[in-house]
Design an enzyme around this catalytic site. Sequence first.
Site, PDB file in Angstrom:
ATOM      1  N   ALA A  61      87.190  29.853  50.622  1.00 49.20           N
ATOM      2  CA  ALA A  61      87.637  28.544  50.121  1.00 49.20           C
ATOM      3  C   ALA A  61      88.676  27.969  51.070  1.00 49.20           C
ATOM      4  O   ALA A  61      89.722  28.561  51.305  1.00 49.20           O
ATOM      5  CB  ALA A  61      88.223  28.703  48.727  1.00 49.20           C
ATOM      6  N   GLN A  62      88.363  26.820  51.617  1.00 48.19           N
ATOM      7  CA  GLN A  62      89.261  26.232  52.620  1.00 48.19           C
ATOM      8  C   GLN A  62      90.245  25.259  51.988  1.00 48.19           C
ATOM      9  O   GLN A  62      91.452  25.324  52.199  1.00 48.19           O
ATOM     10  CB  GLN A  62      88.427  25.501  53.683  1.00 48.19           C
ATOM     11  CG  GLN A  62      87.534  26.413  54.488  1.00 48.19           C
ATOM     12  CD  GLN A  62      86.683  25.648  55.506  1.00 48.19           C
ATOM     13  OE1 GLN A  62      86.781  24.446  55.644  1.00 48.19           O
ATOM     14  NE2 GLN A  62      85.842  26.366  56.227  1.00 48.19           N
ATOM     15  N   GLY A  64      91.699  24.167  48.915  1.00 48.10           N
ATOM     16  CA  GLY A  64      92.909  24.503  48.183  1.00 48.10           C
ATOM     17  C   GLY A  64      92.669  24.580  46.696  1.00 48.10           C
ATOM     18  O   GLY A  64      91.536  24.762  46.247  1.00 48.10           O
ATOM     19  N   HIS A 242      77.678  21.014  49.119  1.00 48.29           N
ATOM     20  CA  HIS A 242      78.823  20.452  49.843  1.00 48.29           C
ATOM     21  C   HIS A 242      78.265  19.549  50.934  1.00 48.29           C
ATOM     22  O   HIS A 242      77.374  19.958  51.678  1.00 48.29           O
ATOM     23  CB  HIS A 242      79.671  21.572  50.447  1.00 48.29           C
ATOM     24  CG  HIS A 242      81.027  21.116  50.878  1.00 48.29           C
ATOM     25  ND1 HIS A 242      81.217  20.269  51.944  1.00 48.29           N
ATOM     26  CD2 HIS A 242      82.258  21.359  50.370  1.00 48.29           C
ATOM     27  CE1 HIS A 242      82.515  20.024  52.078  1.00 48.29           C
ATOM     28  NE2 HIS A 242      83.168  20.671  51.132  1.00 48.29           N
ATOM     29  N   ARG A 383      81.222  19.630  39.829  1.00 49.56           N
ATOM     30  CA  ARG A 383      82.585  20.173  39.838  1.00 49.56           C
ATOM     31  C   ARG A 383      83.519  19.288  40.651  1.00 49.56           C
ATOM     32  O   ARG A 383      83.203  18.905  41.785  1.00 49.56           O
ATOM     33  CB  ARG A 383      82.565  21.578  40.446  1.00 49.56           C
ATOM     34  CG  ARG A 383      83.914  22.242  40.539  1.00 49.56           C
ATOM     35  CD  ARG A 383      83.764  23.622  41.136  1.00 49.56           C
ATOM     36  NE  ARG A 383      83.226  23.556  42.476  1.00 49.56           N
ATOM     37  CZ  ARG A 383      83.966  23.522  43.579  1.00 49.56           C
ATOM     38  NH1 ARG A 383      85.283  23.571  43.504  1.00 49.56           N
ATOM     39  NH2 ARG A 383      83.395  23.464  44.765  1.00 49.56           N
TER      40      ARG A 383
HETATM   41  C1  SIN Z   1      86.377  22.274  50.614  1.00 50.51           C
HETATM   42  O1  SIN Z   1      87.352  22.707  51.205  1.00 50.51           O
HETATM   43  O2  SIN Z   1      85.807  21.229  50.921  1.00 50.51           O
HETATM   44  C2  SIN Z   1      85.838  23.039  49.450  1.00 50.51           C
HETATM   45  C3  SIN Z   1      86.704  22.864  48.299  1.00 50.51           C
HETATM   46  C4  SIN Z   1      85.922  23.109  47.045  1.00 50.51           C
HETATM   47  O3  SIN Z   1      84.725  23.339  47.096  1.00 50.51           O
HETATM   48  O4  SIN Z   1      86.513  23.026  45.973  1.00 50.51           O
END
Ligand code: SIN
Length: 527
Positions: A61-62, A64, A242, A383
């Site tokens: 997870a980048q 946060g 994503h 989400r």
């Molecule tokens: C992201 O850093 O884009 C992923 C964060 C997430 O999926 O909640």
Amino acid sequence: MDMKYILSGDNGFDDGEQTVYDVVVVGAGVAGMTVALELNERFRVALLSKTGINEASTYKAQGGMAVAVGTDDSAERHIVDTLKVGQGLCCQEAVTCLAEEGLDALEFLLRQGVEFNRRNEGFDLTREAGHSRYRVAHYYDYTGRHIAERLEEKVAARKNVQWIKNCFVLEVLTNDERCYGCLAFYSGRLVVFWAKALVIASGGYAGIFADSTNSIAASGDGIAAAYRAGAVLADMEFVQFHPTSFLTPGGGVFLLTEALRGEGAVLRNAAGDRFMTSYHADGELAPRDEVSRAITKETKLSDAPVFLDARHLGKDYLAKRFRQVYTSLAGYGYFLEKDLVPVRPAAHYSIGGIKTDLWGRSSLDALYACGEASATGVHGANRLASNSLLEAVVFGRRVALAIASQPMHEVVFQSLKFLDRRALRRGLDIQNLGVSLNQAAGVIRNGAAMNKLLSSLRQIPNTECEADLLKQYSTANTFQLAELILAAGIARKESRGTHFRSDYPEKDDNCFRRHTIARWGKEVSME
Ligand code: SIN
């Protein structure tokens, strides 16, 4: 440990070892570690994980953790944003727990030694899609890894917790609707872990798609085992894509955090034009489904990739704030301050999972779930970005509280009479299945393609296969989950949230403001 357990004879397993704990937690992410840390020392806890922390989705997870901690923010605003992005399918009570317990979750992490970047007196909050406020607390662009490393140290220091790595949970053991432990494969042998309570915190199943930001370890094995044991699953069709993943030359998928767009990066098509503003008023910060769909359309229109453009943010800022992404891309010859980076959507987060109440209780007594393995209802049909680390901590703590506040059953020792419900199928190729899922169950889907893939999977006969036990289980689990994604995707005849059905393009609130429910032995239904 020296007792032999008795197998019922028709499962094809040899007698093995057994061991007893108060609580067995499955999973090496933030959800499982939170449960282990929040259970006090009177509990003997086993933490079983298939891998080390670095394969868990937490670690990857980048962005946060979303938490309403800004001076212009409130739990109410966080609730409104979460419900809006969830498109009418969130469980409002669960969302309220999530947002209102956000500060406690943040304090819990701070107590474990987790740091977040600071600005002036407060946190350096960033913005991501769907948030009406700067709300995402982060540690550079590797927040998940930092949290996982700190929690792992804390777990290692706990005398009452035994972390057993490289331990693959094969079956959830039940009797009369009550769970009494699990059967696992560890160090080349079968081990029964008897437990008064079992917690599945083993993550989601987005890793079974060929294009996924998750590791292949995110293959939903805990969810599949719970399903075979009779636990009810919900909303398995909702897999969040994503929008901005980078395909490495080796065919791997690398996430480019949404925080890049939150800090001003934009999307350009092959002609060099910004296109998101003509799809949605919020431009690059529109909800993920909208951005993923727009990228898919633009890519099709020009038969060329679309690009993330962060050049105007400058090298100094990019290399410091996004140090993990910057360094990784540089390794592939892309420099964010001067290059456009090709991006495309990839499966990222599974919203469906083991259906639970607000305390992580599943439909089976003494079986709990939290984190991505669970379907608490907080995410609805889509989400809100960075709500998942928060969910894992909030509901991980709730599970620990629920276990601690209930009278514990005695451990039940018995012969193992679980039904072996694996579908053993010879010669199945998981990689090909992942590609088929990309095509039939991607961002844009239709009933005909999903039905075609589902019926081809169901036509494969069950046969004994020669592969080793772990391969048999992981293949069976992957196929089981693929069938559930497809069956649930077919059952929901409307377009809402994470994906779009080209044959049912509208939302249909009257008929379908419901959840898909999967029970072993029954067709997926809308309830
Ligand atoms: C992201 O850093 O884009 C992923 C964060 C997430 O999926 O909640």
